[in-house]
Design a protein around this motif. Structure first.
Motif, PDB file in Angstrom:
ATOM      1  N   LYS A   1      41.032 -22.139 119.707  1.00 22.28           N
ATOM      2  CA  LYS A   1      41.911 -23.307 119.632  1.00 22.28           C
ATOM      3  C   LYS A   1      41.415 -24.377 118.677  1.00 22.28           C
ATOM      4  CE  LYS A   1      43.682 -22.693 124.328  1.00 22.28           C
ATOM      5  NZ  LYS A   1      43.849 -23.320 125.679  1.00 22.28           N
ATOM      6  N   GLY A   2      40.249 -24.176 118.100  1.00 20.25           N
ATOM      7  CA  GLY A   2      39.722 -25.137 117.144  1.00 20.25           C
ATOM      8  C   GLY A   2      38.946 -26.251 117.809  1.00 20.25           C
ATOM      9  N   LEU A   3      38.137 -26.940 117.011  1.00 24.06           N
ATOM     10  CA  LEU A   3      37.328 -28.058 117.478  1.00 24.06           C
ATOM     11  C   LEU A   3      37.827 -29.322 116.784  1.00 24.06           C
ATOM     12  CD1 LEU A   3      34.860 -29.027 119.110  1.00 24.06           C
ATOM     13  CD2 LEU A   3      33.455 -28.530 117.101  1.00 24.06           C
ATOM     14  N   PHE A   4      38.493 -30.188 117.549  1.00 22.97           N
ATOM     15  CA  PHE A   4      39.100 -31.394 116.978  1.00 22.97           C
ATOM     16  C   PHE A   4      38.358 -32.642 117.445  1.00 22.97           C
ATOM     17  CE2 PHE A   4      42.344 -28.194 116.771  1.00 22.97           C
ATOM     18  CZ  PHE A   4      43.005 -28.449 115.583  1.00 22.97           C
ATOM     19  N   ALA A   5      38.339 -33.645 116.596  1.00 25.01           N
ATOM     20  CA  ALA A   5      37.678 -34.907 116.923  1.00 25.01           C
ATOM     21  C   ALA A   5      38.476 -36.060 116.334  1.00 25.01           C
ATOM     22  CB  ALA A   5      36.248 -34.920 116.393  1.00 25.01           C
ATOM     23  N   THR A   6      38.187 -37.253 116.815  1.00 25.25           N
ATOM     24  CA  THR A   6      38.861 -38.454 116.326  1.00 25.25           C
ATOM     25  C   THR A   6      37.829 -39.408 115.758  1.00 25.25           C
ATOM     26  OG1 THR A   6      40.668 -38.275 117.916  1.00 25.25           O
ATOM     27  CG2 THR A   6      40.272 -40.446 116.978  1.00 25.25           C
ATOM     28  N   LEU A   7      38.151 -39.986 114.624  1.00 28.49           N
ATOM     29  CA  LEU A   7      37.290 -40.990 114.012  1.00 28.49           C
ATOM     30  C   LEU A   7      37.791 -42.371 114.422  1.00 28.49           C
ATOM     31  CD1 LEU A   7      34.833 -40.779 112.090  1.00 28.49           C
ATOM     32  CD2 LEU A   7      36.373 -41.443 110.246  1.00 28.49           C
ATOM     33  N   TYR A   8      36.859 -43.222 114.846  1.00 28.70           N
ATOM     34  CA  TYR A   8      37.206 -44.550 115.348  1.00 28.70           C
ATOM     35  C   TYR A   8      36.578 -45.643 114.492  1.00 28.70           C
ATOM     36  CZ  TYR A   8      38.309 -42.143 119.768  1.00 28.70           C
ATOM     37  OH  TYR A   8      38.822 -41.315 120.728  1.00 28.70           O
TER      38      TYR A   8
ATOM     39  N   ARG B   1      33.117 -17.587 117.319  1.00 28.97           N
ATOM     40  CA  ARG B   1      32.702 -17.861 118.689  1.00 28.97           C
ATOM     41  C   ARG B   1      31.300 -18.468 118.673  1.00 28.97           C
ATOM     42  NH1 ARG B   1      32.980 -11.938 120.869  1.00 28.97           N
ATOM     43  NH2 ARG B   1      31.774 -11.798 118.940  1.00 28.97           N
ATOM     44  N   ALA B   2      30.944 -19.181 119.738  1.00 27.46           N
ATOM     45  CA  ALA B   2      29.626 -19.814 119.795  1.00 27.46           C
ATOM     46  C   ALA B   2      28.510 -18.794 119.644  1.00 27.46           C
ATOM     47  CB  ALA B   2      29.484 -20.583 121.112  1.00 27.46           C
ATOM     48  N   GLU B   3      28.637 -17.652 120.311  1.00 27.36           N
ATOM     49  CA  GLU B   3      27.581 -16.637 120.263  1.00 27.36           C
ATOM     50  C   GLU B   3      27.401 -16.046 118.864  1.00 27.36           C
ATOM     51  OE1 GLU B   3      31.088 -14.863 122.703  1.00 27.36           O
ATOM     52  OE2 GLU B   3      30.086 -16.813 122.408  1.00 27.36           O
ATOM     53  N   ASP B   4      28.406 -16.183 118.002  1.00 32.83           N
ATOM     54  CA  ASP B   4      28.279 -15.695 116.630  1.00 32.83           C
ATOM     55  C   ASP B   4      27.204 -16.457 115.853  1.00 32.83           C
ATOM     56  OD1 ASP B   4      30.326 -13.823 116.955  1.00 32.83           O
ATOM     57  OD2 ASP B   4      31.871 -15.258 116.356  1.00 32.83           O
ATOM     58  N   LEU B   5      26.885 -17.687 116.299  1.00 28.33           N
ATOM     59  CA  LEU B   5      25.929 -18.519 115.577  1.00 28.33           C
ATOM     60  C   LEU B   5      24.498 -18.358 116.077  1.00 28.33           C
ATOM     61  CD1 LEU B   5      27.977 -21.827 115.148  1.00 28.33           C
ATOM     62  CD2 LEU B   5      27.918 -19.787 113.721  1.00 28.33           C
ATOM     63  N   ALA B   6      24.295 -17.507 117.097  1.00 26.46           N
ATOM     64  CA  ALA B   6      22.954 -17.330 117.658  1.00 26.46           C
ATOM     65  C   ALA B   6      21.981 -16.738 116.643  1.00 26.46           C
ATOM     66  CB  ALA B   6      23.024 -16.448 118.903  1.00 26.46           C
TER      67      ALA B   6
ATOM     68  N   ARG C   1      29.765 -29.971 121.771  1.00 28.03           N
ATOM     69  CA  ARG C   1      31.068 -29.504 122.240  1.00 28.03           C
ATOM     70  C   ARG C   1      31.323 -28.028 121.970  1.00 28.03           C
ATOM     71  NH1 ARG C   1      35.373 -32.929 119.545  1.00 28.03           N
ATOM     72  NH2 ARG C   1      36.686 -31.621 120.854  1.00 28.03           N
ATOM     73  N   PHE C   2      30.405 -27.369 121.265  1.00 25.96           N
ATOM     74  CA  PHE C   2      30.651 -25.969 120.921  1.00 25.96           C
ATOM     75  C   PHE C   2      29.496 -25.059 121.349  1.00 25.96           C
ATOM     76  CE2 PHE C   2      31.008 -22.386 117.812  1.00 25.96           C
ATOM     77  CZ  PHE C   2      32.258 -21.937 118.202  1.00 25.96           C
ATOM     78  N   LEU C   3      28.296 -25.353 120.906  1.00 18.82           N
ATOM     79  CA  LEU C   3      27.159 -24.482 121.201  1.00 18.82           C
ATOM     80  C   LEU C   3      26.585 -24.708 122.602  1.00 18.82           C
ATOM     81  CD1 LEU C   3      25.300 -24.610 117.756  1.00 18.82           C
ATOM     82  CD2 LEU C   3      26.650 -22.725 118.688  1.00 18.82           C
ATOM     83  N   GLU C   4      26.317 -25.963 122.951  1.00 22.10           N
ATOM     84  CA  GLU C   4      25.673 -26.242 124.246  1.00 22.10           C
ATOM     85  C   GLU C   4      26.514 -25.815 125.445  1.00 22.10           C
ATOM     86  OE1 GLU C   4      24.467 -30.316 124.162  1.00 22.10           O
ATOM     87  OE2 GLU C   4      23.007 -29.991 122.535  1.00 22.10           O
ATOM     88  N   PRO C   5      27.840 -26.036 125.468  1.00 18.48           N
ATOM     89  CA  PRO C   5      28.627 -25.549 126.613  1.00 18.48           C
ATOM     90  C   PRO C   5      28.538 -24.036 126.794  1.00 18.48           C
ATOM     91  CG  PRO C   5      29.886 -27.173 125.389  1.00 18.48           C
ATOM     92  CD  PRO C   5      28.670 -26.855 124.560  1.00 18.48           C
ATOM     93  N   ALA C   6      28.271 -23.302 125.703  1.00 13.82           N
ATOM     94  CA  ALA C   6      28.142 -21.844 125.784  1.00 13.82           C
ATOM     95  C   ALA C   6      26.686 -21.420 125.935  1.00 13.82           C
ATOM     96  CB  ALA C   6      28.737 -21.197 124.538  1.00 13.82           C
ATOM     97  N   ASP C   7      25.780 -22.404 126.048  1.00 18.19           N
ATOM     98  CA  ASP C   7      24.347 -22.143 126.183  1.00 18.19           C
ATOM     99  C   ASP C   7      23.832 -21.288 125.028  1.00 18.19           C
ATOM    100  OD1 ASP C   7      21.887 -22.433 127.404  1.00 18.19           O
ATOM    101  OD2 ASP C   7      22.112 -20.638 128.644  1.00 18.19           O
TER     102      ASP C   7
END
Length: 316
Positions: free
Chosen positions: A263-270, A183-188, A207-213
């Protein structure tokens, strides 16, 4: 009776080991792909593979057609290149930059193949970390930029190469190693090791830390993936990298890979390209070679979904 598209679909099924992923790679629906296989089997009067098996188990007939595909499809690509040369598309310039520290694993084999196939094309490669590559692309200083962070710019087309999952690497003895996901808070309370890139260009932040502040306790940077893994393994911090970059270290037991969020953090390379170059024969061949190489060499990547922001027609 037998068509090139049939060989391509069989080849894709073997490479992906999944009807769903094969359909995505070929830009077909799963039902359309299943219908194509059923139609071919009815024509031949033979079953090509055993349904609902994982890994996919091919019959003798399917294996024979795969032998043909392995022989014929490379020849077809070679012939297409020769025809493009005859049409006058041999010379040109391909100056590119990458915004991905981990991309050299698949990009260098792609460049080697491309250089052999298009010796008259002027090829140059630069890192996109010391300057802004996308504005340089729009100005015409570059011809292609590999990025996971597309920006809407006039005259620039983004072609999706593949989708991947960003994972967190932690030491095997770390408390997070036993968690089902992070979870994001685990990285605090953690030291987050990143590549030397602005935070607004890193998905772990945007997309992971900032949305959870949430902010990590400390941030440390490293240029090289192998150095990041050594720091993680020795308990100096955790890091977020693409699944293909992490796989060789987690598979050997050096570090543990954890999913970011349930649900995981997915991204696309362009590949960002100027629209006027998209139909250039050597550019289209480079993109196809890049896709083929990445699917063949990278663990855990998949075809990008059909509906992609900023992306235009797929290359098939």
């Amino acid at each position: 009776m037998l068509e090139i598209r049939h060989l391509k679909t069989l080849h894709a099924l073997r490479e992906t080991d999944s009807l769903v992923e094969a359909a995505e790679r070929l830009h077909l629906t799963q039902s359309a792909l299943s219908h194509q296989f059923k139609e071919l089997e009815e024509r031949l009067g033979l079953q090509l593979f055993v349904r609902k098996t994982r890994p996919v188990r091919f019959t003798s007939a399917g294996l024979r057609l795969l032998q043909l595909a392995d022989s014929l499809l490379p020849q077809l690509r070679s012939a297409e290149r020769d025809l493009a040369r005859l049409a006058g598309g041999t010379a040109g310039r391909l100056h590119m930059a990458i915004e991905c520290h981990s991309c050299f694993q698949w990009l260098m084999p792609t460049i080697d193949q491309f250089r052999d196939a298009w010796p008259e094309v002027e090829l140059d490669l630069a890192s996109g970390f010391s300057f802004a590559p996308l504005p340089a692309l729009a100005r015409g200083d570059l011809d292609l930029v590999v990025t996971s962070d597309p920006i809407e710019l006039p005259g620039i087309t983004y072609v999706p190469l593949f989708t991947y999952e960003a994972l967190l690497a932690v030491a095997n003895q770390h408390a997070l190693a036993s968690r089902p996901f992070v979870r994001a808070e685990d990285l605090a309370s953690e030291t987050l090791i990143t590549y030397p890139v602005e935070h607004d260009r890193l998905d772990i932040f945007t997309r992971f830390l900032e949305p959870a502040d949430v902010e990590p306790a400390q941030v440390r940077t490293s240029e090289l993936t192998v150095m990041m893994m050594q720091l993680v393994a020795s308990g100096r911090g955790v890091c977020c990298v693409p699944n293909w970059a992490l796989h060789e270290y987690s598979a050997r037991g050096y570090v543990t890979a954890k999913r970011l969020g349930e649900k995981g953090l997915f991204a696309t390379l362009y590949a960002g390209i100027r629209a006027d170059m998209l139909d250039s024969p050597f550019m289209r061949d480079f993109l196809l070679t890049a896709k083929d190489t990445s699917f063949a060499t990278l663990e855990g990547v998949s075809a990008a979904p059909k509906k992609q922001p900023l992306a235009e027609r797929p290359l098939v």
